[in-house]
Design an enzyme around this catalytic site. Structure first.
Site, PDB file in Angstrom:
ATOM      1  N   ASP A  78       0.991  -1.281  -0.005  1.00 26.25           N
ATOM      2  CA  ASP A  78      -0.120  -0.297   0.010  1.00 26.25           C
ATOM      3  C   ASP A  78       1.034   1.138  -0.021  1.00 26.25           C
ATOM      4  OD1 ASP A  78       0.693   0.651   2.574  1.00 26.25           O
ATOM      5  OD2 ASP A  78      -1.269   0.458   3.400  1.00 26.25           O
ATOM      6  N   ASN A 125      -4.456  13.235   0.326  1.00 26.44           N
ATOM      7  CA  ASN A 125      -5.766  13.685  -0.033  1.00 26.44           C
ATOM      8  C   ASN A 125      -6.102  15.019   1.104  1.00 26.44           C
ATOM      9  OD1 ASN A 125      -6.718  11.761  -1.818  1.00 26.44           O
ATOM     10  ND2 ASN A 125      -7.212  10.268  -0.155  1.00 26.44           N
ATOM     11  N   ASP A 153      -6.261  11.000  -6.753  1.00 29.14           N
ATOM     12  CA  ASP A 153      -6.426  10.197  -7.909  1.00 29.14           C
ATOM     13  C   ASP A 153      -5.303   9.936  -8.697  1.00 29.14           C
ATOM     14  OD1 ASP A 153      -8.690   9.462  -6.777  1.00 29.14           O
ATOM     15  OD2 ASP A 153      -9.953  10.958  -8.046  1.00 29.14           O
ATOM     16  N   GLU A 175      -5.896   2.274  -1.327  1.00 30.64           N
ATOM     17  CA  GLU A 175      -4.483   2.580  -1.817  1.00 30.64           C
ATOM     18  C   GLU A 175      -3.513   1.165  -1.609  1.00 30.64           C
ATOM     19  OE1 GLU A 175      -4.362   3.991   2.498  1.00 30.64           O
ATOM     20  OE2 GLU A 175      -5.958   3.852   0.883  1.00 30.64           O
TER      21      GLU A 175
END
Length: 301
Positions: free
Chosen positions: A175, A183, A192, A218
Site C-alpha cells: 500500500d 488527500n 486519484d 491504496e
C-alpha cells in the site's frame, strides 16, 4: 435552456442507434467460456498457434479436471481459424460432433473440451467485441485501469490449484505510505492522480503472467505464478525503488508541485501448511504490516 427545451426528446438517427463495429485488427477471433469456473471469460486468438489445455504452460489455460493437460490446438491460417484435437482423454467436440480431424471454425460454433463449453466468435462478430467491453467493466478497476479485487480472488483460486504440487506461487501485497496525507494536503483529485501514476510506474515492470490488481483504496496486490519467495522479494524491491524515485506532478493553488510517493510491501509464498488461497493473502498482509511498523518504504518477506 428553457423548460420546454429540457422536455424535448432527441431523435436518434440510425447511425446513433447502431455502434460502429471495431476494425478487424482491433477485434480478433475469440472463444467465450460458457461453462466451468471462468464463465464469461473471453480468450483472444491472436497467435498462429494457440495450445489449449489445463497445463500451466498452455497458451490458453483452462484449469478444469475434464480438460487434458494439452487438449487441443488452434491455428490461424489467413482468415481461417482451425481447431484440432491433441489426443485428449475426453475428446474435442464442435457443435456436439466429435472432432476426428482439423476443422475450420464458423462464427458461433460451440466447442466442447471435456465438460467445458466455449463459443467461437469470428473477427467480424460484433457480439464478441461488446461482450469483451462488458466483461472488462466487471473485472477492471475504473480508477487505475488494472484488475479489481474480484478478478484477483478468482485468479488466486485458479493459480492456487495449479501450484498445489510445487507451491511456486508468490504474492506481493503493498500500500501507499501516508496516502491520507496526500488527500488531506492536495485534495482527492490529487489522490486519484497519485494512484494512477503509481500504477503507470509499476505496470511496465511486470510481465503478462504477473497479475496486477487494486485490492481496495491504496492497497494493491501482484500475483506471481511459478515464482518463489526470493524472486518475489527481488521484484518487490525493484518496484519499491522505482516508485520512490518517481516524480509525480501535482498542483495546489495553481502552483506545480513534485510529489514523491513511497510504498510498503509484504511478500509471501504459498506453503504446504496453507489450506486455502486466503491464507496466502493473509500471510502477505501480515508482512505488509511488519513493513509499515518497521518504518515504511521497505519490502518484508
Amino acid at each position: 435552456m428553457s423548460p420546454n427545451e429540457e422536455e424535448k426528446t432527441v431523435i436518434a438517427t440510425l447511425k446513433d442507434r447502431i455502434p460502429t463495429p471495431p476494425k478487424p485488427e482491433g477485434n480478433p477471433p475469440s472463444f467465450i467460456q460458457y461453462t466451468g469456473e471462468a464463465v464469461g471469460k473471453r480468450y483472444l486468438l491472436v497467435k498462429e498457434l494457440t495450445s489449449i489445455g489445463r497445463g500451466a504452460q498452455m497458451e490458453l489455460c483452462i484449469p478444469e479436471a475434464s480438460v487434458s493437460r494439452h487438449h487441443a490446438d488452434v491455428t490461424l491460417q489467413g482468415t481461417q481459424v482451425r481447431l484440432s484435437d491433441a489426443g485428449s482423454a475426453n475428446g474435442t467436440y464442435v457443435n456436439e460432433k466429435l472432432l476426428t480431424a482439423a476443422t475450420v471454425l464458423q462464427d458461433q460454433d460451440m466447442v466442447r473440451l471435456g465438460t467445458v463449453v466455449l463459443k467461437y466468435m469470428s473477427a467480424e462478430n460484433l457480439d464478441g467485441w461488446v461482450h469483451d467491453k462488458m466483461h472488462r467493466l466487471s473485472t477492471v478497476d475504473g480508477g487505475t485501469g488494472i484488475y479489481n479485487k474480484q478478478f484477483l480472488l478468482d485468479a488466486l483460486e485458479a493459480e492456487w490449484r495449479k501450484a498445489k504440487s510445487t507451491h511456486d506461487l508468490t504474492l506481493l501485497y503493498y500500500d501507499l505510505d501516508h496516502f491520507k496525507r496526500v488527500n488531506d494536503t492536495y485534495g482527492h483529485n490529487a489522490g486519484d492522480v497519485v494512484l494512477r501514476e503509481t500504477v503507470n510506474a509499476i505496470r511496465p515492470l511486470l510481465n503478462k503472467y504477473q497479475l496486477f490488481c487494486r485490492f481496495g483504496g491504496e492497497e494493491f496486490v501482484i500475483l506471481l505464478p511459478q515464482t518463489q519467495l526470493a524472486a518475489g522479494k527481488q521484484l518487490g524491491e525493484i518496484l519499491r525503488a522505482t516508485m520512490a524515485a518517481c516524480d509525480i506532478k501535482l498542483e495546489k493553488d495553481g502552483a506545480a508541485i513534485i510529489h514523491r510517493q513511497t510504498l510498503s510491501m509484504g511478500v509471501a509464498q504459498m506453503s504446504p501448511t496453507m489450506l486455502a488461497p486466503r491464507e496466502l493473502l493473509e500471510a502477505a498482509d501480515q508482512k505488509l504490516y511488519t513493513a509499515k511498523q518497521g518504518g515504511r518504504n521497505q519490502v518484508v518477506g
